[in-house]
Design an enzyme around this catalytic site. Sequence first.
Site, mmCIF file in Angstrom:
data_model
loop_
_atom_site.group_PDB
_atom_site.id
_atom_site.type_symbol
_atom_site.label_atom_id
_atom_site.label_comp_id
_atom_site.label_asym_id
_atom_site.label_seq_id
_atom_site.Cartn_x
_atom_site.Cartn_y
_atom_site.Cartn_z
ATOM 1 N N TYR A 153 45.135 42.336 36.192
ATOM 2 C CA TYR A 153 45.792 41.804 37.391
ATOM 3 C C TYR A 153 45.432 40.338 37.655
ATOM 4 C CZ TYR A 153 47.380 41.716 42.289
ATOM 5 O OH TYR A 153 48.018 41.411 43.461
ATOM 6 N N LYS A 157 47.585 36.774 38.155
ATOM 7 C CA LYS A 157 47.592 36.127 39.476
ATOM 8 C C LYS A 157 46.964 34.728 39.408
ATOM 9 C CE LYS A 157 49.723 38.960 42.335
ATOM 10 N NZ LYS A 157 50.991 38.550 42.986
#
Lengths: 300, 300
Positions: A153, A157
């Site tokens: 993740y 990001k």
Amino acid sequence: YVTGGSQGLGRALAKWLVQNGASDVVIVARSVDGLKKVLEELEVRVLHHDPIRRYVSADLITSKGASEALEEAQKRHGRYPDHYFLCAGYSRPRYFIDHTPEELQGGLDATYWTTAWTAHTACKAMVANRIKGRIVMVGSFLSYTAFVGYTSYSPGKYAVRGLADALRSEMLLHDITVNLFLPGGIDTPGYEVENSSKPAPTKKLEEGDTLITAEECVNHMVRGLQRGYYQSTTMFVSELMRMGSRGGVPGNNPIKDFFMWLLAGIGMPIWVFFMDYTVKGFRKNVQRELEQKGYYKRAT
Amino acid sequence: YVTGGSQGLGRALAKWLVQNGASDVVIVARSVDGLKKVLEELEVRVLHHDPIRRYVSADLITSKGASEALEEAQKRHGRYPDHYFLCAGYSRPRYFIDHTPEELQGGLDATYWTTAWTAHTACKAMVANRIKGRIVMVGSFLSYTAFVGYTSYSPGKYAVRGLADALRSEMLLHDITVNLFLPGGIDTPGYEVENSSKPAPTKKLEEGDTLITAEECVNHMVRGLQRGYYQSTTMFVSELMRMGSRGGVPGNNPIKDFFMWLLAGIGMPIWVFFMDYTVKGFRKNVQRELEQKGYYKRAT
């Protein structure tokens, strides 16, 4: 033009836009059912505005999908959008060694490419048509810092932040504004799915976190945009992290920023110490679990 | 285990390792010719060490390629490596609207996936075999901040930092050390290729930058590792950027860090102002060029 418009932040933002008088709102997502449901909700609540509201079903993780979705929106509205809110994405925390290559790839696609491909097609359309518009990307607290569990993740990001930082500079050439919104945990269906696969140390580190609703989150985003902030967040701790991690980008309120910067400078080493200390506390348990699972090939 | 070992930083590092007594060095890259050449150079210079030196030719942008390369190295050496230096990567600066989707994809593959897939297969192998080793990832000054021209490079280099940050925390569970090395411009064949496509404002912004040789760069990396720094850089300005952008990760020398942090806090807004000012100075020229190229579809 709102991506990820079928649920969570995207849906709440689409509602806010319609309720606040936006006349042409397009929501984009994969799920036709989800999009239709949002459209019905909007219909009922704000019929008196009579905005032209549309949805486009598309898979935004490919360049082709992203540009076809935008062309579709252009065809239906007769013009290209001038405001892009890139809210698509999800998170599936897991240990790095437990991730399949497909999960790692999927994590980056869902966080980075959903944003980058739409930004790419949007910038080309806005520059070619001389639209002095705006692109709002959605990062995360985990665009500033990363820890155990977020290897599928945080890279995506962080990458969104890298794209926003480069594009903010580059789009000065074309009078297009780029903003980056970095929320903390939001109480959405996505967050529940996320929690089901979360490793124990990650849960422990996030124990004290308070979730905000998608509607509150939209209010934070709108406030940041109204104040002209390049990067805006939703929590005190994210503001500290912004001042300790933003690098070479414009700040917000200079006085608040100054105090947050001081606090961040003092607090960051302490924060790192406690995060690491907590993770290390799980070492024995994690190694015992791997032992029991027969993961180890060699005895120590 | 050195990826990107056929040229630039990877080649210089492989040489340093052999010259400093490393007994089993494996270099990995795509080009067999390049690898053979490096191996010949090593042969001549350090024959007296008689280390077992091997090369593996592999395309590291896929998960399969990365794990096959590691398995190959394991087969030849009879064990998995305990030190991984992930140096593969390149940069092709260009305007965002001029990038093809293939270039954007290729940029992320070359910066992020070459690093992430090898890290993934390396972590699984080290944990399963209880090797208390080390992974050194190579980021960039452009992992901390980004500007015009780097939309195909900075996202991937930010992503590498995100992966390193998450993995540093997670690998505390398995006694594996993760380091991130963030060099500025290096005088390599890669840098020359990079400059050939660089947009005018990007060139202007980098006008004052001094390149260092790959050998000097290796010295910086080694020094950082010897001092136990999680993140280390090669330039004064990168040190400032580290203190303004690193977020929640361990620092280096507390006294030096403190002064750098103060300087970064004062200097960052000024830096941003001048960077933006320089970019805006190119606005008219860039727009005139697009006009002449017939890029605009609509008259203003």
